[in-house]
Design a protein around this motif. Structure first.
Motif, short mmCIF file in Angstrom:
data_model
loop_
_atom_site.label_atom_id
_atom_site.label_comp_id
_atom_site.label_asym_id
_atom_site.label_seq_id
_atom_site.Cartn_x
_atom_site.Cartn_y
_atom_site.Cartn_z
N UNK A 466 1.01 -1.29 0.08
CA UNK A 466 -0.13 -0.04 0.05
C UNK A 466 0.79 1.24 -0.02
N UNK A 467 2.04 1.13 0.25
CA UNK A 467 3.02 2.28 0.21
C UNK A 467 3.97 2.28 1.28
N UNK A 468 4.79 3.24 1.35
CA UNK A 468 5.76 3.25 2.54
C UNK A 468 6.10 4.70 2.94
N UNK A 469 5.39 5.82 2.28
CA UNK A 469 5.58 7.01 3.06
C UNK A 469 4.37 7.43 3.88
N UNK A 470 4.53 8.54 4.17
CA UNK A 470 3.19 9.27 5.06
C UNK A 470 2.90 10.53 4.50
N UNK A 471 1.28 10.67 4.20
CA UNK A 471 0.86 11.91 3.92
C UNK A 471 0.07 12.44 5.13
N UNK A 472 -0.22 13.74 5.28
CA UNK A 472 -1.00 14.28 6.33
C UNK A 472 -0.01 14.22 7.48
N UNK A 473 -0.54 14.95 8.38
CA UNK A 473 0.19 15.31 9.53
C UNK A 473 1.60 15.81 9.56
N UNK A 474 2.23 15.82 10.44
CA UNK A 474 3.64 16.55 10.50
C UNK A 474 4.46 15.78 9.97
N UNK A 475 4.46 14.15 9.79
CA UNK A 475 5.19 13.26 9.24
C UNK A 475 5.44 13.53 7.94
N UNK A 476 4.22 14.40 7.15
CA UNK A 476 4.45 14.39 5.67
C UNK A 476 5.44 15.55 5.48
N UNK A 477 5.88 16.28 6.34
CA UNK A 477 6.86 17.45 5.89
C UNK A 477 8.04 16.65 5.45
N UNK A 478 8.54 15.40 5.99
CA UNK A 478 9.79 14.90 5.94
C UNK A 478 9.84 14.64 4.39
N UNK A 479 8.73 14.19 3.81
CA UNK A 479 8.73 13.75 2.44
C UNK A 479 9.12 14.96 1.37
N UNK A 480 9.20 16.23 1.76
CA UNK A 480 9.29 17.42 0.96
C UNK A 480 10.51 18.16 1.24
N UNK A 481 11.14 17.57 2.51
CA UNK A 481 12.32 18.44 2.66
C UNK A 481 13.52 17.43 2.76
#
Ligand code: NAD
Length: 490
Positions: A466-481
């Protein structure tokens, strides 16, 4: 919730040709080709959108790249970026009623849900807007005479590939986070439901005063515009929300260029129903969680793993529910609304047929409805076994597979026996049982005595395929930084 019937002759929104939004301008595609969009409740065309080809993708990526290199977002004071994001949220809320109508027509879902997608997108801009001035690095003690600190920096051009089932919510979800962190974006909207994004969403961005080129919205077919965008040399990060087969293709493309990817994919989520569960609550939950939006929800409750002692009673209640649902278009107040396309309808039909052939028994529904549009009956299958296709594959239709178990360990084993790991539910009055079960479930989110309990602030994503990253919440910030470490020898 009741809805009023919309006016199909609503000239303001229907039968329009919508354009791409690139570099702050509205544009046809260079080839002038368009994609026609149908109302799934009638199978009739309701509008069209510019069809981006490779050359249009080039123009959009170039605009985003230029905007990123100009540092217009990166150098903007975080509080000013926050203000801008709150303005975007305000513009999205203002149009939610009218924009929701258009989304309802193109996507088929109930009108309140379509309107809410714009509110949801607005909430993401407010939420991530509130975090722009909290993206802090660290100072790290190293050798004497050295100051060491970290800085969080955006990747550059972020490409977003959006699915048709929640085209506005998903767009708001990834875009707001990418924007808050200073990335420039190119969004490819889904070819089956692109109109509300190309019109109201893009207009809201424009009215709010988003700097030119920092957000670009195009539509095109996945195998052309999607493939080309995700493999573009100037794309530095990719966010994909959609099916597993497409996600895997994108992961291969990204691997070739060593580009980070967020993958949010499908599910086959199981609700475990313990003998002490409130069965009426299970049924009320199933109404939204598997029959809502005709089951076209990534985290749909598509399996119910039910204790032998309560299975027959639950099946009776579920069958009653499925027969009671008002069938109709989202704009007519339908509760059982259409699936998105003829192709999707045939896919659901094939799954239902395979279930019957394998020995499952439809206690309700099981076939397409004899009416215009792409409607499938709200279906409940009994006698489903773990090795059947309908117990394993994502049907993406209003089909619930009920699987019987005898002891709790067996229930957890069945729930975990899946390539997917997006969500799961536990229905019981025993909080200890709920907690122990939640700990053992191999999924990204667990709902207890409910479904969809999350909000914009709660991390969302999958385990396994189903995937391995996280969207929503503060966790998602990591994916864009990305993290830069600076060491200064004094
Ligand atoms: P899809 O994979 O067919 O398409 C998703 C998007 O990918 C579309 O915009 C499409 O044009 C694009 N695309 C297709 N091929 C591509 C390629 N080769 N390269 C780049 N882009 C390409 O999925 P769908 O049918 O639109 O959406 C339904 C799926 O999405 C379901 O599996 C559902 O579970 C999943 N989904 C997941 C989440 C989540 O958050 N986990 C949310 C919504 C939907």
């Amino acid at each position: 919730m009741g809805c009023k019937k919309l006016d199909i002759n609503d000239e303001k929104i229907l039968m329009k040709k919508y354009q791409s939004y690139i570099d702050g301008k509205w544009m046809d595609s260079l080839s002038k080709e368009t994609i026609k969009v149908d109302d799934p409740a009638t199978a009739k065309t309701i509008g069209e959108v510019a069809c981006a080809k490779k050359e249009d993708v080039d123009v959009a990526v170039e605009a985003a790249h230029k905007a990123f290199k100009s540092r217009v977002l990166v150098d903007m004071h975080p509080m000013d970026r926050a203000k801008l994001m709150r303005k975007i949220a305000e513009e999205l809320r203002k149009v939610s009623k009218e924009a929701g109508k258009l989304l309802c027509y193109e996507n088929g879902k109930p009108l309140p849900g379509a309107e809410y997608e714009f509110v949801d997108a607005a909430n993401y801009f407010d939420y991530y807007g509130g975090l722009t001035d909290k993206l802090e690095g660290r100072t790290i003690p190293v050798n004497k005479g050295v100051i060491d600190y970290t800085v969080l920096e955006p990747y550059g051009v972020s490409a977003h590939i959006i699915p048709w089932n929640y085209p506005i919510s998903m767009l708001g979800r990834s875009l707001a986070c990418a924007f808050a962190t200073g990335n420039s974006t190119v969004v490819k909207t889904p070819e089956l439901a692109p109109l509300a994004a190309a019109s109201f969403f893009a207009q809201a961005l424009d009215k709010a005063g988003v700097p030119k080129g920092t957000i670009n919205i195009i539509c095109g077919y996945g195998d052309e515009a999607g493939t080309y965008l995700t493999s573009h040399k100037d794309v530095a990060q990719i966010t994909f929300t959609g099916s597993v087969p497409t996600g895997k293709k994108i992961l291969h493309v990204a691997a070739d260029r060593a580009v980070p990817v967020v993958v949010e994919m499908g599910g086959k989520s199981a609700a475990i129903v313990y003998p002490d569960a409130d069965l009426d609550k299970v049924v009320e939950t199933a109404k939204g969680a598997i029959f809502g939006h005709a089951g076209q929800i990534c985290s749909a409750m598509s399996r119910a793993v039910v204790h032998k002692s309560v299975k027959n009673e639950l099946l009776e209640k579920l069958a009653k529910l499925s027969k009671s649902l008002k069938v109709g278009a989202g704009y007519e107040g339908g509760e059982l609304t259409p699936v998105i396309s003829e192709k999707q309808l045939q896919k659901v039909e094939n799954y239902a047929r395979s279930g019957v052939q394998a020995g499952a028994e439809a206690v309700a529904g099981g076939k397409r409805l004899d009416r215009q549009g792409y409607f499938f009956e709200a279906t409940v299958f009994d006698k489903v076994k773990q090795d059947m296709t309908i117990a394993n594959e994502e049907i993406f239709g209003p089909v619930l597979s009920v699987i019987e178990y005898q002891d709790p360990e067996e229930a957890i084993k069945i729930a975990n026996d899946s390539n997917y790991g997006l969500a799961a539910g536990v229905f019981t009055k025993d909080l200890d049982q709920a907690t122990v079960t939640s700990n053992k479930l191999e999924v990204g989110q667990v709902y207890v005595n409910s479904w969809f309990t999350g909000s914009i602030a709660t991390p969302f994503g999958g385990y396994k395929q189903s995937g391995f990253s996280r969207e929503k919440g503060q966790e998602a910030l990591k994916s864009y930084l990305q993290v830069k470490n600076v060491g200064i020898q004094l």
